[in-house]
Design a protein around this motif. Structure first.
Motif, PDB file in Angstrom:
ATOM      1  N   SER A  44       0.838  -1.203   0.000  1.00  0.00           N
ATOM      2  CA  SER A  44       0.000   0.000   0.000  1.00  0.00           C
ATOM      3  C   SER A  44       0.867   1.244   0.000  1.00  0.00           C
ATOM      4  O   SER A  44       1.961   1.252   0.568  1.00  0.00           O
TER       5      SER A  44
ATOM      6  N   HIS B 169      -6.938  -5.229  -6.531  1.00  0.00           N
ATOM      7  CA  HIS B 169      -6.422  -4.052  -5.837  1.00  0.00           C
ATOM      8  C   HIS B 169      -7.585  -3.317  -5.172  1.00  0.00           C
ATOM      9  O   HIS B 169      -8.745  -3.601  -5.455  1.00  0.00           O
ATOM     10  N   THR B 170      -7.223  -2.422  -4.264  1.00  0.00           N
ATOM     11  CA  THR B 170      -8.236  -1.617  -3.597  1.00  0.00           C
ATOM     12  C   THR B 170      -7.808  -0.159  -3.604  1.00  0.00           C
ATOM     13  O   THR B 170      -6.623   0.161  -3.740  1.00  0.00           O
ATOM     14  N   THR B 171      -8.784   0.705  -3.463  1.00  0.00           N
ATOM     15  CA  THR B 171      -8.539   2.126  -3.222  1.00  0.00           C
ATOM     16  C   THR B 171      -9.380   2.491  -2.013  1.00  0.00           C
ATOM     17  O   THR B 171     -10.430   1.884  -1.768  1.00  0.00           O
TER      18      THR B 171
ATOM     19  N   TYR C 124      -3.785   3.291  -1.970  1.00  0.00           N
ATOM     20  CA  TYR C 124      -3.912   2.271  -3.007  1.00  0.00           C
ATOM     21  C   TYR C 124      -3.232   1.020  -2.479  1.00  0.00           C
ATOM     22  O   TYR C 124      -2.136   1.104  -1.931  1.00  0.00           O
ATOM     23  N   TYR C 125      -3.897  -0.115  -2.633  1.00  0.00           N
ATOM     24  CA  TYR C 125      -3.365  -1.395  -2.157  1.00  0.00           C
ATOM     25  C   TYR C 125      -3.354  -2.363  -3.330  1.00  0.00           C
ATOM     26  O   TYR C 125      -4.379  -2.582  -3.987  1.00  0.00           O
ATOM     27  N   PHE C 126      -2.190  -2.927  -3.617  1.00  0.00           N
ATOM     28  CA  PHE C 126      -2.020  -3.863  -4.719  1.00  0.00           C
ATOM     29  C   PHE C 126      -1.619  -5.212  -4.145  1.00  0.00           C
ATOM     30  O   PHE C 126      -0.839  -5.279  -3.202  1.00  0.00           O
TER      31      PHE C 126
ATOM     32  N   GLU D  90     -12.330   0.661   2.137  1.00  0.00           N
ATOM     33  CA  GLU D  90     -11.759   0.276   0.851  1.00  0.00           C
ATOM     34  C   GLU D  90     -12.820  -0.176  -0.140  1.00  0.00           C
ATOM     35  O   GLU D  90     -13.752  -0.883   0.231  1.00  0.00           O
TER      36      GLU D  90
END
Length: 176
Positions: free
Chosen positions: A84, A106-108, A98-100, A123
């Motif tokens: 993140s 992925h999430t925002t 942002y999480y990959f 998220e």
């Protein structure tokens, strides 16, 4: 001779302070809550009897001259992991991230600061194969422990909250 010894001692103290982060630059004021979270953490998740153990290692670090926080984590030494970047978005006037993941989703999201040791994360998930479309969590720093409670919107229903306790660690985040 005494001056040389004092100079050596001063130099050693400065090196020690720099290596321990005492003299490190601070975060931007909007990210100041994360100073106590910096470092590496680990948690053994509670699992049902007979299920394989789940072990998470997470590293939190100051990046981009204190304008962002980077977190890395891996579960079971690389079976799953993610990264993140959290920063203050001046347009939104909010902490965003942002999480990959290694699982091709992925999430925002946004963060809400609850108090000086607690924040909530909200998220939106894109591309999760298990039907998860949203995540909400609360993280609380309690000295050398971090408590994290998480719930998932899965197939249109919120799951029961799951809680984990993280402790300081010397382990390494592993990606395969």
């Amino acid at each position: 001779m005494i001056k040389q010894q004092l100079l050596k001692i001063t130099l050693l103290v400065l090196i020690f302070l720099m290596s321990t982060g005492v003299m490190a630059k601070d975060f931007a004021k909007e990210l100041a809550i994360f100073n106590g979270y910096l470092g590496t953490w680990e948690s053994n998740f509670a699992v049902a009897e007979g299920q394989a153990p789940v072990f998470d290692v997470s590293r939190w670090e100051r990046v981009l001259n204190g304008k962002a926080l980077r977190t890395l984590h891996s579960i079971n030494e690389g079976e799953y992991g993610g990264e993140s970047i959290i920063f203050y978005d001046t347009t939104k006037q909010a902490l965003v991230f942002y999480y990959f993941t290694t699982a091709n989703f992925h999430t925002t999201g946004t963060l809400e600061i609850i108090d000086e040791n607690t924040f909530a994360a909200y998220e939106d998930v894109t591309g999760n194969e298990n039907g998860i479309t949203q995540v909400k969590s609360v993280s609380k720093l309690l000295g050398d422990k971090m408590m994290v409670s998480t719930s998932y919107l899965k197939n249109g229903e919120w799951t029961k909250e799951q809680s984990r306790t993280y402790t300081r660690s010397n382990k390494t985040v592993v990606f395969k």
